[in-house]
Write a protein that holds these residues in place. Sequence first.
Motif, mmCIF file in Angstrom:
data_model
loop_
_atom_site.group_PDB
_atom_site.id
_atom_site.type_symbol
_atom_site.label_atom_id
_atom_site.label_comp_id
_atom_site.label_asym_id
_atom_site.label_seq_id
_atom_site.Cartn_x
_atom_site.Cartn_y
_atom_site.Cartn_z
ATOM 1 N N VAL A 165 0.846 -1.198 0.000
ATOM 2 C CA VAL A 165 0.000 0.000 0.000
ATOM 3 C C VAL A 165 0.880 1.246 0.000
ATOM 4 O O VAL A 165 0.649 2.186 -0.772
ATOM 5 N N ALA A 166 1.916 1.244 0.861
ATOM 6 C CA ALA A 166 2.830 2.392 0.917
ATOM 7 C C ALA A 166 3.487 2.610 -0.438
ATOM 8 O O ALA A 166 3.580 3.747 -0.936
ATOM 9 N N LEU A 168 2.435 1.591 -3.465
ATOM 10 C CA LEU A 168 1.488 1.939 -4.533
ATOM 11 C C LEU A 168 1.042 3.388 -4.449
ATOM 12 O O LEU A 168 0.672 3.998 -5.462
ATOM 13 N N GLN A 169 1.082 3.957 -3.247
ATOM 14 C CA GLN A 169 0.643 5.343 -3.122
ATOM 15 C C GLN A 169 1.710 6.328 -3.573
ATOM 16 O O GLN A 169 1.474 7.527 -3.615
ATOM 17 N N LEU A 171 4.165 6.047 -6.589
ATOM 18 C CA LEU A 171 4.831 5.370 -7.709
ATOM 19 C C LEU A 171 5.622 6.339 -8.577
ATOM 20 O O LEU A 171 6.075 5.990 -9.659
#
Lengths: 262, 262, 262, 262, 262
Positions: A165-166, A168-169, A171
């Motif tokens: 999640v970290a 993907l936020q 990129l």
Amino acid sequence: MDIATIGGLILGFVLIVWGILQGSNIGAFIDVGSVIIVIGGAFAALFVSYPLPQVLTFGSVGSKSFQNAPFEVGKIIEKVIELANVARREGLLALEEAVSEIKDDFLQKGVMLIVDGTDPELVKNILETEVANIEDRHGTNKGMFENMGSLFPAFGMVGTLIGLVAMLQNLSDPSAIGPAMAVALLTTFYGSLFANLIFNPIATKLDYKSKNEMLVKQVMIEGLLSIQAGENPRIIEEKLKAFLPPKMRKSIGTQEAEENNG
Amino acid sequence: MDIATIGGLILGFVLIVWGILQGSNIGAFIDVGSVIIVIGGAFAALFVSYPLPQVLTFGSVGSKSFQNAPFEVGKIIEKVIELANVARREGLLALEEAVSEIKDDFLQKGVMLIVDGTDPELVKNILETEVANIEDRHGTNKGMFENMGSLFPAFGMVGTLIGLVAMLQNLSDPSAIGPAMAVALLTTFYGSLFANLIFNPIATKLDYKSKNEMLVKQVMIEGLLSIQAGENPRIIEEKLKAFLPPKMRKSIGTQEAEENNG
Amino acid sequence: MDIATIGGLILGFVLIVWGILQGSNIGAFIDVGSVIIVIGGAFAALFVSYPLPQVLTFGSVGSKSFQNAPFEVGKIIEKVIELANVARREGLLALEEAVSEIKDDFLQKGVMLIVDGTDPELVKNILETEVANIEDRHGTNKGMFENMGSLFPAFGMVGTLIGLVAMLQNLSDPSAIGPAMAVALLTTFYGSLFANLIFNPIATKLDYKSKNEMLVKQVMIEGLLSIQAGENPRIIEEKLKAFLPPKMRKSIGTQEAEENNG
Amino acid sequence: MDIATIGGLILGFVLIVWGILQGSNIGAFIDVGSVIIVIGGAFAALFVSYPLPQVLTFGSVGSKSFQNAPFEVGKIIEKVIELANVARREGLLALEEAVSEIKDDFLQKGVMLIVDGTDPELVKNILETEVANIEDRHGTNKGMFENMGSLFPAFGMVGTLIGLVAMLQNLSDPSAIGPAMAVALLTTFYGSLFANLIFNPIATKLDYKSKNEMLVKQVMIEGLLSIQAGENPRIIEEKLKAFLPPKMRKSIGTQEAEENNG
Amino acid sequence: MDIATIGGLILGFVLIVWGILQGSNIGAFIDVGSVIIVIGGAFAALFVSYPLPQVLTFGSVGSKSFQNAPFEVGKIIEKVIELANVARREGLLALEEAVSEIKDDFLQKGVMLIVDGTDPELVKNILETEVANIEDRHGTNKGMFENMGSLFPAFGMVGTLIGLVAMLQNLSDPSAIGPAMAVALLTTFYGSLFANLIFNPIATKLDYKSKNEMLVKQVMIEGLLSIQAGENPRIIEEKLKAFLPPKMRKSIGTQEAEENNG
């Protein structure tokens, strides 16, 4: 010392390190944050799963998987037959002198009950209640390790989700994706490795040792009740040998029963 | 208060928050819609799974995992032996006075049955029926939490699929893919975390507490039947101690039986 | 009407629809072909799994999870005690008049057997055989829903594989990949949602209701055999109350036993 | 020789090699490091799971799945009936001469107990204790292979994670990603193949052979106790045939009982 | 003919083909090599799992799931009551004439045992031993199909891994990646489809049919022992009806018991 437990753990970790060194370096596989999430999370869940006094036994329960069984069933059968001979020759009361030489608490207690002239039905009741409760406690102890065996992969996955999640936020920097994902996968790696090399195998070994101990206790109960019933030592030997695998039977009654049942 | 349950939950969430802060921020891991889908979906399924009165016990059942056991088995054994001594010295009817001092309803009921001169077979039948039904109800209660332990990851996955499908149908803006996927993964994160830190561990603790309560009840039944049969208090003590682990036995009969079995 | 079942299903689907509307539209989540593959495939497998007459009960079995239990255990205990009082005062034959007022077929049959002077051992044998066979049939019925709970995700995955293979064989238009993959994921979404919101929970509820019915039947058998044995109604009450949780016991024997156990 | 075991293994590996050759070459699927991690890791965990003497039986236990059952149940029934006829005609003591011709140790021991005039209850006790302990040991042996069946995929995944992490940390050369990922997947391939072609099937076969041996032993016990009780050989035959499937019954008592039950 | 089995299989495959045609063509889903790996691999593992004679029953065992039960329990109850009436009116020996009309081998054997004046305890022993052994053999047979239900997805995954490794080692032509991955996924598709449409459902149906047969056998044993004990046919009817669901009971004793239980 159960050398298989220690040897297996060392062999396992050496192999994994060797495997890592084939294509990478150890540093790339060590991430303190990831270790904390997996181990910390699993132990936090263990606290929710069991009351504090039970959790506090975790270390001592686990250490049992590094110890050899204190008594092997063959030796116990010999001891019981010896007691049967004493009782046959000199009467049940003569067992009182033999009590102090018995190293196993359970067998000692059983002999004491017989010497005290306790009713056979009551001796059976007390000894079987005790064995049933030991088995229950062993089951709970093993359960802690089985739980850890499923909590570690679970928190490994939780850690990987946090990392993903970290990543993907954010990129924006493509060159950071690979290393970020590598770190994210580390918790899954730790969870899977610890569960399959440490916790599940230790749960299996505790189960094995518990079953072996239950067998020893069953032999003791069978032997004690036969002694109390005044049965012939030869018949008792025949009865108790039925608990053993054929090749272990031959040495009973001789002084060569040295094989380690570990 | 079972400090392990609370401590474990706090430790677990602190660790997860700390883990998140290592590479991201808390805000990125909070998405109200995702929380609603996972928690709401799992509770909706819980309503389908159990009748309303059972679902309404969810909170009170769960709260049991935060409480210590009201009675520990060691104390109960002491109490039973005390009653056995009263009965031995002053007769079964003398137990009537002792009833009011008994805090446990089940033990109290058992003593009342004895005082009323109920047939031993019937006392056994009534007490064992009650214990079997308590065990069944505990099993159902635990089952609710086990169900939640598998419903949370399931609805976590359902939520992630909703997010992925929404994202995949609109790939025109590449820069939105990462964040959209991050949000999609949040439901899986919630489902996995809540199942493994809260619901499965609470199910395990409820199971532990239930087994402990069943042990206490079994000791009471054994003790009550022995008292009714007029057995010697020393023999009753011997019988009941067989339910305990060896190191807890020594303190029985003294005033030092203070260890918390919690 | 079991409002929890209906309420849970409505709540679940409303939440899912709401979740979809947060980032997409309902149309994007409806694909008739996908629905047909998942539902059709799972039902096809259900036909292979069970004989036709069993499959044809699927609807009526499922509808049981929407109905309240016809009789709650508290009321049944009151009824049995009432019958015990009649039998005590007026003899077993007087029960014949009471038979017509009994709404439960099983209890009615039991009373008829007693009135007919059937041998107690045979009464027990007949009633227990019937209960054991009801339990077996309930188990099979529940099994159908458990099977559906695993067939739906399975055919969801089969559908997704069909979609992925079709998509991968034709990657020439990059802009079509996202939507194609979205559609491919829909079957997994349907399979997972239906299994976890409908089939597994209904299997759990059927199991709950079956256990409750078995408890009611067990109370009836215990009560009937006690009546036949001419036991004191007060003792029968004591015996049967042991099947209840403590807080439900107080109302027995009064007219206030209104709580819904449904 | 159990040709199904060998044939199945050969067929399986030939098929896999053939499958590989359809689109690649064998060299691409052989990576010594990967083999070492999977096999070494699984065996390391096996050492942690079981004590050394048990682990050392791994080979001999596994080799049992390559052997045919030494005795088939039909032949044993014929042998028991033959013994029953001898006992009927010439008395139990006449069995002593027949003992030397009995090839099965368990049956031989049982006959010896009868010849020695052992109490029937004791004969039953000894033989049943022995069978129960054989069954337990078989269960442990099978457990080793079942464990391997889950350890292999687990270490396959651990190996793949090592490969993925190494690859992700060094994405600078895009052309290396594919081959690196291919190698990473090899451990999963090995783990899955070995578990499903070797270990799980061998565990199933050991279970099958154990159940068959238990059936043979049960037939022997039933037969021996009937002989000791002096029952009519025709009735013994009737009793023992009930253990057989109908089509195997006809040949009993004739010389044509040649079908291989292996 | 069990039309549900055939109908379900046809419906399932038609649906899957229809689903494929929605977005692709059948040719894209047929790959002979993939079929060979999945089916061949699973059967190879089946050979390792069971001895040859057991594997050779695979077809005939599977074909049972396409057949209706030869006797339904309602008819058997009628037959038993008929026999009970004969025995009541004309004595046990009169059953000898009725034997030839009995189509079920087990019931015939039971009647023969009664006619021969076999001891009731022995009749029970023989019939129950036979039923227990039939149940064991059914369990093994069902186990083969359950095994296939997990071997098919496993070899599906092995096949996909082979395809992925081959593809990843040769990424030079980007346009070949999609089709190569599509083919790689086909084995997973086959494994999942065959397991969930064929093998697992057939295992469920075999289990259903076995339970039904065990019920029929249980009814026969209960009836035969009651006939031998000379019980009243009306009481026997009452006893046996307890095995039936209420709505099937009414037709017993009339000529309208035509409903198909198959």
